[in-house]
Write a protein that holds these residues in place. Sequence first.
Motif, PDB file in Angstrom:
ATOM      1  N   GLN A   1       0.847  -1.186   0.000  1.00 21.73           N
ATOM      2  CA  GLN A   1       0.000   0.000   0.000  1.00 21.73           C
ATOM      3  C   GLN A   1       0.884   1.238   0.000  1.00 21.73           C
ATOM      4  O   GLN A   1       0.922   2.011   0.948  1.00 21.73           O
ATOM      5  CB  GLN A   1      -0.935  -0.024   1.210  1.00 21.73           C
ATOM      6  N   ARG A   2       1.584   1.425  -1.081  1.00 22.88           N
ATOM      7  CA  ARG A   2       2.456   2.578  -1.225  1.00 22.88           C
ATOM      8  C   ARG A   2       2.428   3.024  -2.674  1.00 22.88           C
ATOM      9  O   ARG A   2       2.096   2.255  -3.577  1.00 22.88           O
ATOM     10  CB  ARG A   2       3.874   2.261  -0.772  1.00 22.88           C
ATOM     11  N   GLY A   3       2.782   4.281  -2.893  1.00 20.08           N
ATOM     12  CA  GLY A   3       2.805   4.808  -4.243  1.00 20.08           C
ATOM     13  C   GLY A   3       1.837   5.965  -4.392  1.00 20.08           C
ATOM     14  O   GLY A   3       1.300   6.489  -3.418  1.00 20.08           O
ATOM     15  N   VAL A   4       1.608   6.366  -5.626  1.00 23.19           N
ATOM     16  CA  VAL A   4       0.762   7.517  -5.939  1.00 23.19           C
ATOM     17  C   VAL A   4      -0.584   7.058  -6.473  1.00 23.19           C
ATOM     18  O   VAL A   4      -0.652   6.154  -7.308  1.00 23.19           O
ATOM     19  CB  VAL A   4       1.451   8.428  -6.979  1.00 23.19           C
ATOM     20  N   VAL A   5      -1.655   7.664  -5.983  1.00 22.44           N
ATOM     21  CA  VAL A   5      -2.999   7.432  -6.514  1.00 22.44           C
ATOM     22  C   VAL A   5      -3.597   8.785  -6.866  1.00 22.44           C
ATOM     23  O   VAL A   5      -3.636   9.693  -6.020  1.00 22.44           O
ATOM     24  CB  VAL A   5      -3.910   6.711  -5.502  1.00 22.44           C
ATOM     25  N   ARG A   6      -4.032   8.931  -8.096  1.00 22.51           N
ATOM     26  CA  ARG A   6      -4.670  10.177  -8.526  1.00 22.51           C
ATOM     27  C   ARG A   6      -6.184   9.997  -8.524  1.00 22.51           C
ATOM     28  O   ARG A   6      -6.722   9.133  -9.201  1.00 22.51           O
ATOM     29  CB  ARG A   6      -4.191  10.595  -9.915  1.00 22.51           C
ATOM     30  N   LEU A   7      -6.850  10.842  -7.758  1.00 20.99           N
ATOM     31  CA  LEU A   7      -8.304  10.789  -7.609  1.00 20.99           C
ATOM     32  C   LEU A   7      -8.921  12.035  -8.233  1.00 20.99           C
ATOM     33  O   LEU A   7      -8.594  13.156  -7.848  1.00 20.99           O
ATOM     34  CB  LEU A   7      -8.674  10.701  -6.119  1.00 20.99           C
ATOM     35  N   SER A   8      -9.804  11.843  -9.192  1.00 23.38           N
ATOM     36  CA  SER A   8     -10.487  12.950  -9.856  1.00 23.38           C
ATOM     37  C   SER A   8     -11.919  13.026  -9.333  1.00 23.38           C
ATOM     38  O   SER A   8     -12.650  12.038  -9.356  1.00 23.38           O
ATOM     39  CB  SER A   8     -10.489  12.731 -11.375  1.00 23.38           C
ATOM     40  N   THR A   9     -12.308  14.198  -8.819  1.00 20.35           N
ATOM     41  CA  THR A   9     -13.668  14.361  -8.305  1.00 20.35           C
ATOM     42  C   THR A   9     -14.265  15.666  -8.823  1.00 20.35           C
ATOM     43  O   THR A   9     -13.556  16.573  -9.250  1.00 20.35           O
ATOM     44  CB  THR A   9     -13.701  14.407  -6.762  1.00 20.35           C
ATOM     45  N   LEU A  10     -15.573  15.751  -8.744  1.00 23.53           N
ATOM     46  CA  LEU A  10     -16.230  17.024  -8.983  1.00 23.53           C
ATOM     47  C   LEU A  10     -15.830  18.000  -7.883  1.00 23.53           C
ATOM     48  O   LEU A  10     -15.503  17.605  -6.759  1.00 23.53           O
ATOM     49  CB  LEU A  10     -17.747  16.839  -9.008  1.00 23.53           C
ATOM     50  N   GLU A  11     -15.878  19.283  -8.209  1.00 23.55           N
ATOM     51  CA  GLU A  11     -15.382  20.316  -7.304  1.00 23.55           C
ATOM     52  C   GLU A  11     -16.091  20.295  -5.953  1.00 23.55           C
ATOM     53  O   GLU A  11     -15.454  20.404  -4.897  1.00 23.55           O
ATOM     54  CB  GLU A  11     -15.546  21.692  -7.962  1.00 23.55           C
ATOM     55  N   GLY A  12     -17.397  20.152  -5.962  1.00 21.32           N
ATOM     56  CA  GLY A  12     -18.145  20.185  -4.711  1.00 21.32           C
ATOM     57  C   GLY A  12     -17.747  19.057  -3.777  1.00 21.32           C
ATOM     58  O   GLY A  12     -17.447  19.280  -2.600  1.00 21.32           O
ATOM     59  N   PHE A  13     -17.718  17.839  -4.276  1.00 22.27           N
ATOM     60  CA  PHE A  13     -17.373  16.680  -3.451  1.00 22.27           C
ATOM     61  C   PHE A  13     -15.931  16.781  -2.958  1.00 22.27           C
ATOM     62  O   PHE A  13     -15.642  16.516  -1.786  1.00 22.27           O
ATOM     63  CB  PHE A  13     -17.571  15.395  -4.248  1.00 22.27           C
ATOM     64  N   GLY A  14     -15.031  17.171  -3.839  1.00 21.88           N
ATOM     65  CA  GLY A  14     -13.630  17.236  -3.475  1.00 21.88           C
ATOM     66  C   GLY A  14     -13.334  18.314  -2.448  1.00 21.88           C
ATOM     67  O   GLY A  14     -12.620  18.076  -1.465  1.00 21.88           O
ATOM     68  N   ASN A  15     -13.901  19.510  -2.642  1.00 26.17           N
ATOM     69  CA  ASN A  15     -13.558  20.646  -1.778  1.00 26.17           C
ATOM     70  C   ASN A  15     -14.413  20.756  -0.523  1.00 26.17           C
ATOM     71  O   ASN A  15     -13.958  21.300   0.481  1.00 26.17           O
ATOM     72  CB  ASN A  15     -13.666  21.952  -2.563  1.00 26.17           C
ATOM     73  N   PHE A  16     -15.646  20.255  -0.565  1.00 26.76           N
ATOM     74  CA  PHE A  16     -16.546  20.458   0.563  1.00 26.76           C
ATOM     75  C   PHE A  16     -16.802  19.190   1.375  1.00 26.76           C
ATOM     76  O   PHE A  16     -17.484  19.242   2.395  1.00 26.76           O
ATOM     77  CB  PHE A  16     -17.880  21.040   0.084  1.00 26.76           C
ATOM     78  N   PHE A  17     -16.296  18.064   0.925  1.00 24.76           N
ATOM     79  CA  PHE A  17     -16.423  16.844   1.726  1.00 24.76           C
ATOM     80  C   PHE A  17     -15.083  16.157   1.922  1.00 24.76           C
ATOM     81  O   PHE A  17     -14.601  15.988   3.042  1.00 24.76           O
ATOM     82  CB  PHE A  17     -17.411  15.867   1.081  1.00 24.76           C
TER      83      PHE A  17
ATOM     84  N   SER B   1      -9.899   6.361 -19.264  1.00 22.33           N
ATOM     85  CA  SER B   1      -9.445   5.568 -20.410  1.00 22.33           C
ATOM     86  C   SER B   1      -8.034   5.939 -20.822  1.00 22.33           C
ATOM     87  O   SER B   1      -7.271   5.095 -21.289  1.00 22.33           O
ATOM     88  CB  SER B   1     -10.405   5.757 -21.593  1.00 22.33           C
ATOM     89  N   ARG B   2      -7.661   7.220 -20.640  1.00 21.92           N
ATOM     90  CA  ARG B   2      -6.301   7.657 -20.964  1.00 21.92           C
ATOM     91  C   ARG B   2      -5.382   7.612 -19.737  1.00 21.92           C
ATOM     92  O   ARG B   2      -4.280   8.132 -19.782  1.00 21.92           O
ATOM     93  CB  ARG B   2      -6.338   9.079 -21.549  1.00 21.92           C
ATOM     94  N   LYS B   3      -5.882   7.005 -18.672  1.00 22.29           N
ATOM     95  CA  LYS B   3      -5.126   6.857 -17.422  1.00 22.29           C
ATOM     96  C   LYS B   3      -4.687   8.207 -16.853  1.00 22.29           C
ATOM     97  O   LYS B   3      -3.623   8.325 -16.270  1.00 22.29           O
ATOM     98  CB  LYS B   3      -3.908   5.951 -17.650  1.00 22.29           C
TER      99      LYS B   3
END
Length: 315
Positions: free
Chosen positions: A93-109, A138-140
């Motif tokens: 459980q190590r390394g980089v994970v990129r998480l893409s979220t909508l602005e509201g969910f990401g910034n306010f939760f 799809s483009r990672k």
Amino acid sequence: MNPNFTWDDLQFFLAVARTGQLSTAARRLRTSHATVSRRIDRLEFALKVRLFERNPRGYVLTTIGQRFVETAERIERETEQLQLDISDGMTSQRGVVRLSTLEGFGNFFLSDRLGTFANSYPNISLELVAIQQIMSLSRKEADIAVALAAPKAGPYHSEVLTPYTLHVYGARSYLATHPLIRSRNDLGSHRFVGYIEDMIFTPGLDYLGEVQPGLRAHFQSSSILTQLKAVRQGLGLCVLPHFMARDEPNLEIVLPEEIELKRTYWMICHRDLIAVPRVRAVRDFLVEAVSENRSCFLRERSAPETSDRRALEAQ
């Protein structure tokens, strides 16, 4: 095999194939523009084929390059699986994970819970991309995405994260100085804050027509945070998620028992990545965080809200 060829060159090839730009690929690989260019040139020389056409807009895959993507991605998956086979427990459980979220969910939760995640998974570096448009799985461009709809097809693992409700909100100062709102028909005489129409990238963000046909925003922004600030300042009414606006002391819900929009957050991941321990850890954390805070996403119906009471008193 040409001695100049190394399997390590494939990560440079895939980064350019997925982004189309040397500079973008270099940032993802944490290296220089020149290094990426040199490694692509070396790979093409070793394979004796041209994988990209160079033009002013970037790098475009040739026909053979498109075919080579499949081979390179297969090797990438096998390499990741090999790493899993020789690692277990927390060491994997190590390394980089990129998480893409909508602005509201990401910034306010989610942003309020990053400390908890860091304490639970100190070896995982989380990259949170909270912008208006979800990045491409799809483009990672991202490992996991939180979106308003699941893909209809493709090699993806999709699951419901949570439903949530949205309501029409107005600042107390605005509502006190503008005509009372007794029904949806009264909304047409009020100003609205909303998204820029031609920049709405998913139907789930197209709220106003659902509230009342013909409504248009007088102040428009691509950012839900900017919309929230505009409503606070009394620029008009706005549709906001309950989890964003529920703790705003100066905002009231308009027609709370009559107008309630519902949406669903989906969590989506490429099927090849869902078993990767670091990706699975982020997935499990999201599910647990949302489950423990379910009540903040769904408004419970109770006694009439202030704006409803004022309308009733005026009748």
